[in-house]
Write a protein that holds these residues in place. Structure first.
Motif, PDB file in Angstrom:
ATOM      1  N   TRP A 164       0.829  -1.199   0.000  1.00 51.98           N
ATOM      2  CA  TRP A 164       0.000   0.000   0.000  1.00 51.98           C
ATOM      3  C   TRP A 164       0.870   1.259   0.000  1.00 51.98           C
ATOM      4  O   TRP A 164       0.688   2.142   0.812  1.00 51.98           O
ATOM      5  N   GLY A 175       0.760   5.634  -4.680  1.00 54.55           N
ATOM      6  CA  GLY A 175      -0.506   6.255  -5.038  1.00 54.55           C
ATOM      7  C   GLY A 175      -0.846   6.104  -6.503  1.00 54.55           C
ATOM      8  O   GLY A 175      -1.994   5.843  -6.861  1.00 54.55           O
ATOM      9  N   TYR A 225      -2.102   2.546  -7.183  1.00 53.57           N
ATOM     10  CA  TYR A 225      -3.436   2.346  -6.605  1.00 53.57           C
ATOM     11  C   TYR A 225      -4.489   3.053  -7.452  1.00 53.57           C
ATOM     12  O   TYR A 225      -5.588   2.523  -7.669  1.00 53.57           O
ATOM     13  N   GLU A 226      -4.181   4.256  -7.922  1.00 48.11           N
ATOM     14  CA  GLU A 226      -5.134   4.999  -8.743  1.00 48.11           C
ATOM     15  C   GLU A 226      -5.528   4.208  -9.983  1.00 48.11           C
ATOM     16  O   GLU A 226      -6.696   4.137 -10.350  1.00 48.11           O
ATOM     17  N   GLY A 280      -6.468   7.223   1.930  1.00 44.09           N
ATOM     18  CA  GLY A 280      -5.759   6.716   0.759  1.00 44.09           C
ATOM     19  C   GLY A 280      -5.184   7.840  -0.084  1.00 44.09           C
ATOM     20  O   GLY A 280      -4.526   8.747   0.418  1.00 44.09           O
ATOM     21  N   THR A 281      -5.470   7.809  -1.379  1.00 42.85           N
ATOM     22  CA  THR A 281      -4.924   8.799  -2.301  1.00 42.85           C
ATOM     23  C   THR A 281      -5.749  10.080  -2.356  1.00 42.85           C
ATOM     24  O   THR A 281      -5.455  10.973  -3.142  1.00 42.85           O
ATOM     25  N   ASP A 295      -4.427   8.375   7.120  1.00 40.01           N
ATOM     26  CA  ASP A 295      -4.154   7.069   6.527  1.00 40.01           C
ATOM     27  C   ASP A 295      -2.819   6.569   7.087  1.00 40.01           C
ATOM     28  O   ASP A 295      -1.908   7.380   7.306  1.00 40.01           O
ATOM     29  N   SER A 341      -0.588   4.896   5.528  1.00 41.13           N
ATOM     30  CA  SER A 341       0.433   4.847   4.488  1.00 41.13           C
ATOM     31  C   SER A 341       1.000   6.233   4.216  1.00 41.13           C
ATOM     32  O   SER A 341       0.296   7.122   3.717  1.00 41.13           O
ATOM     33  N   PHE A 354       0.638   7.126   0.488  1.00 42.32           N
ATOM     34  CA  PHE A 354      -0.687   7.608   0.099  1.00 42.32           C
ATOM     35  C   PHE A 354      -0.911   9.040   0.580  1.00 42.32           C
ATOM     36  O   PHE A 354      -1.489   9.867  -0.147  1.00 42.32           O
ATOM     37  N   TYR A 375       0.846  11.417  -1.668  1.00 42.83           N
ATOM     38  CA  TYR A 375       0.124  11.515  -2.940  1.00 42.83           C
ATOM     39  C   TYR A 375      -1.098  12.423  -2.768  1.00 42.83           C
ATOM     40  O   TYR A 375      -1.364  13.289  -3.615  1.00 42.83           O
ATOM     41  N   THR A 398      -0.001  -3.336  -5.619  1.00 46.13           N
ATOM     42  CA  THR A 398      -0.733  -2.532  -4.643  1.00 46.13           C
ATOM     43  C   THR A 398      -2.185  -2.965  -4.604  1.00 46.13           C
ATOM     44  O   THR A 398      -2.926  -2.755  -5.559  1.00 46.13           O
TER      45      THR A 398
END
Length: 255
Positions: A4, A7, A10-11, A43-44, A64, A66, A69, A72, A208
């Motif tokens: 994780w 970013g 994950y996006e 998250g992001t 978050d 992370s 993240f 990001y 991720t």
């Protein structure tokens, strides 16, 4: 790179679809303008950004665990009303907040009921949404159905099995256990359209997320077999387009 941390990856995997759900979710909450929001597991920044664009808040704090993240989100949500901190759901800040929300994160919190209790302590309105892993989140469901066909010994990795509570009834039960007396739930379905099989498959290679991390754990022949099994199952149109949909379940309560 941790599961994780990125970013951008994950996006491409799920963040782009989360933003579509976030818009429906914030509209459903129908909160007045000028409120203080807390976005747990931001998250992001998909949900934070949606709140800023559509709910006209006084301030939003996104937290978050992370650091990747959070960095990001800071870069992609350039709004003076937004701030971000590296915190887990077990370390939520003191309130009060007018609205405490959590998008696509409750299933990754080990102590879910305790987290919801804490959200209830600090928030007037508490609301969450999660993917319907067992059925309606098709881009993940095709992947795990292929895994079950090829590698049934790995069934414990199936998010539909791991997160069986991600239903309207499951969320209502968690909220009730956390002390909420009146809980509302709804489904949110959004289109997830891929321009090609590569557009669908490439995000699974980034590591991720649960499914990408599982894929990365396999050797190259097993990864190739998974790729071809998934390809054979997908409804690929003549022009290469893949039209799927993603269902999330949402729950909200006012304490």
């Amino acid at each position: 790179m941790s599961e994780w941390s990125s970013g951008d990856i994950y996006e491409s995997y799920v963040g782009r679809w989360s933003r579509l759900v976030a818009a429906e979710f914030v509209g459903w909450l129908d909160r007045p303008t000028g409120l203080r929001w807390l976005d747990v597991g931001c998250g992001t920044g998909a949900l934070t950004g949606t709140i800023l664009r559509t709910a006209d808040p006084a301030a939003v704090l996104g937290v978050d665990p992370s650091a990747g993240f959070i960095e990001y989100a800071r870069q992609t949500v350039p709004d003076q009303r937004a701030s971000f901190e590296v915190r887990s759901a077990a370390e939520l800040p003191d309130g009060p907040y007018d609205a405490v929300v959590a998008g696509l994160v409750l299933n990754f919190i080990p102590e879910r009921v305790e987290a919801l209790r804490r959200m209830r302590e600090i928030g007037s309105t508490v609301a969450v949404y999660v993917w319907d892993y067992a059925d309606g989140m098709q881009l993940m469901r095709y992947f795990f159905d292929a895994m079950l066909a090829l590698r049934p010994q790995d069934r414990e990795h199936d998010e539909g099995k791991r997160f069986a509570f991600c239903t309207a009834e499951g969320l209502e039960g968690l909220f009730t256990d956390a002390g909420f007396t009146t809980v509302s739930t709804r489904e949110i379905v959004v289109p997830t359209v891929f321009s090609s099989f590569d557009d669908y498959w490439q995000p699974f290679l980034g590591g991720t997320g649960v499914a990408p991390a599982y894929l990365r754990s396999l050797d190259e022949p097993a990864q190739a077999a998974m790729r071809e099994e998934v390809r054979s199952r997908l409804p690929i149109e003549a022009d290469g387009t893949i039209r799927l949909s993603a269902r999330a379940w949402a729950a909200k309560a006012v304490s």
